[in-house]
Design an enzyme around this catalytic site. Structure first.
Site, short mmCIF file in Angstrom:
data_model
loop_
_atom_site.label_atom_id
_atom_site.label_comp_id
_atom_site.label_asym_id
_atom_site.label_seq_id
_atom_site.Cartn_x
_atom_site.Cartn_y
_atom_site.Cartn_z
NE ARG A 117 24.18 -39.56 22.72
CZ ARG A 117 25.49 -39.56 22.45
NH1 ARG A 117 25.92 -39.43 21.21
NH2 ARG A 117 26.37 -39.67 23.43
CE1 TYR A 167 3.32 -34.21 8.99
CE2 TYR A 167 5.48 -33.39 9.62
CZ TYR A 167 4.25 -33.91 9.97
OH TYR A 167 3.96 -34.11 11.28
CG ASP A 198 8.26 -37.62 3.65
OD1 ASP A 198 7.78 -38.77 3.69
OD2 ASP A 198 8.11 -36.78 4.56
CE LYS A 231 2.60 -39.60 10.63
NZ LYS A 231 3.21 -38.60 9.77
C1 LIG Z 1 4.00 -37.51 9.88
C2 LIG Z 1 4.87 -37.11 8.76
C3 LIG Z 1 6.17 -36.63 8.98
C4 LIG Z 1 6.72 -36.42 10.36
O1 LIG Z 1 6.86 -37.62 11.03
P1 LIG Z 1 6.88 -37.75 12.64
O2 LIG Z 1 7.08 -39.22 12.81
O3 LIG Z 1 5.59 -37.24 13.17
O4 LIG Z 1 8.04 -36.94 13.11
C5 LIG Z 1 6.94 -36.34 7.87
N1 LIG Z 1 6.48 -36.49 6.61
C6 LIG Z 1 5.23 -36.94 6.37
C7 LIG Z 1 4.77 -37.06 4.96
C8 LIG Z 1 4.39 -37.26 7.42
O5 LIG Z 1 3.15 -37.69 7.16
#
Ligand SMILES: *Cc1c(COP(=O)(O)O)cnc(C)c1O
Length: 369
Positions: A34, A88, A160, A185
């Site tokens: 953790r 998002y 992001d 992703k």
């Molecule tokens: C998918 C996504 C998230 C969230 O990510 P998770 O891994 O599903 O928690 C945040 N920002 C963007 C731009 C995303 O495409």
């Protein structure tokens, strides 16, 4: 920490929740999954910091864990956040619905109008939050102005960077304080895990890492291993997806059945100039509208054979969705309208299938509408 443990070419999985005490000082140094410090975390964190040109980086259990843990580290009761108005869905919900529980205020800014940001600033504004390419309309905010604004006003800038990936864009190079990822992703790229990452200055990453130890959004070692393996092909995948998506976007733009195509790599796109200056590739995400709205969109998707009708993005398989029904279903009709998300808008995440095959498939589906 030598990544070539006992000479192994691949990083082994250290599936051990705890490790023998060897005199570590302080709670956060105790070796425990953790606390984000097993050999799998250490090697992966270093790899993430290298590809983002960051002093430090840390992996988390999901993109949302990276985003929420970072925001809750930076913002305290009484603080104010400026956030881009199209984000998002999970991030948008967290900022607009959850932050008030912690006594944190926010205002939404238009990424295209830097002149309007100053008037939104408050004495308690602590940070500004944007995305490199927005979902699902593929808008590219004036990122250089965001950095300039943040430095000028002495607030923290977060971005992001999921849609661009570190291959196409390294936000810290232009002065962002923190770059966040959903590694679910492009970074992992195989549609088989959920993970996230935060990259930035060592001092800030340490604080976020301690918060993560409290909130518990740590990635397990086996998933660390999978992510590290996925990242080995990131540059190859990205290069291919950049090229393939551009070809597909150009194909779509020429078709009479298509109303609009949103892809920053098209010279006709509103964000083309800005994106070309900032990014070394335009990514694999395209959105478009077919004439006839939602019924035509549904019909088109049903006639496709290669793309899979599924949410998420950035993997080797091409995925397609109607955002108003999936990724953005949580927004009210007025919110969708304000953001320009029509009910027939289609989002395509281009995978690594043969580009010709994808175009032929799209072609036959359009022709049979
Ligand atoms: C998918 C996504 C998230 C969230 O990510 P998770 O891994 O599903 O928690 C945040 N920002 C963007 C731009 C995303 O495409």
């Amino acid at each position: 920490m030598d990544p070539r443990v006992l000479g192994a070419v691949s990083m082994p999985v250290f599936q051990s929740s705890t490790f023998e005490y060897t005199g570590e000082i302080g709670y956060n140094s105790i070796r425990y999954i953790r606390l984000n410090n097993t050999p799998n975390h250490i090697v992966l964190n270093r790899k993430l910091s290298e590809i983002e040109n960051a002093e430090a980086a840390m992996v988390t259990s999901s993109g949302m864990a990276a985003i929420t843990t970072s925001l809750l580290t930076i913002l305290s009761k009484g603080d104010h956040l400026l956030a881009q108005n199209s984000l998002y869905g999970g991030t948008f919900d967290f900022i607009t619905k959850d932050l008030s529980q912690y006594g944190i205020e926010y205002d939404l800014i238009d990424g295209d109008s830097p002149d309007s940001w100053e008037s939104m600033l408050k004495p308690n504004t602590k940070a500004v939050y944007v995305e490199s390419i927005t979902n699902p309309l593929m808008q590219v905010c004036d990122l250089k102005s965001v950095v300039r604004f943040a430095k000028d006003k002495k607030i923290i800038s977060l971005i992001d960077n999921t849609f661009t990936s570190p291959v196409n864009f390294k936000p810290l190079d232009i002065g962002f304080d923190l770059s966040l990822h959903s590694c679910t992703k492009y970074l992992n790229g195989h549609n088989d895990i959920v993970a996230g990452a935060v990259c930035g200055k060592a001092e800030m990453i340490e604080k976020i890492s301690h918060k993560l130890g409290h909130l518990g959004g740590t990635l397990d070692p086996h998933t660390c291993f999978l992510l590290q393996r996925g990242m080995k092909t990131l540059a190859l995948r990205m290069r291919y997806q950049n090229e393939s998506a551009l070809e597909i976007a150009e194909f779509l733009r020429k078709r009479k059945e298509i109303e609009t195509v949103n892809y920053p790599g098209l010279t006709s796109n509103k964000y083309y100039k800005r994106a070309s200056e900032l990014f070394s590739g335009f990514g694999g995400m395209i959105s478009f509208e077919i004439k006839g709205g939602e019924p035509s969109a549904e019909k088109f998707i049903k006639k496709l054979t290669l793309p899979i009708y599924a949410p998420s993005l950035g993997g080797v398989e091409t995925l397609i969705i109607i955002p108003s029904k999936t990724s953005h279903a949580g927004l009210s009709e007025s919110e969708k309208k304000a953001q320009g998300i029509s009910s027939g808008l289609i989002r395509l995440s281009v995978g690594i299938e043969n580009t010709r095959d994808l175009i032929e498939d799209i072609d036959q589906a359009l022709s049979r509408l």
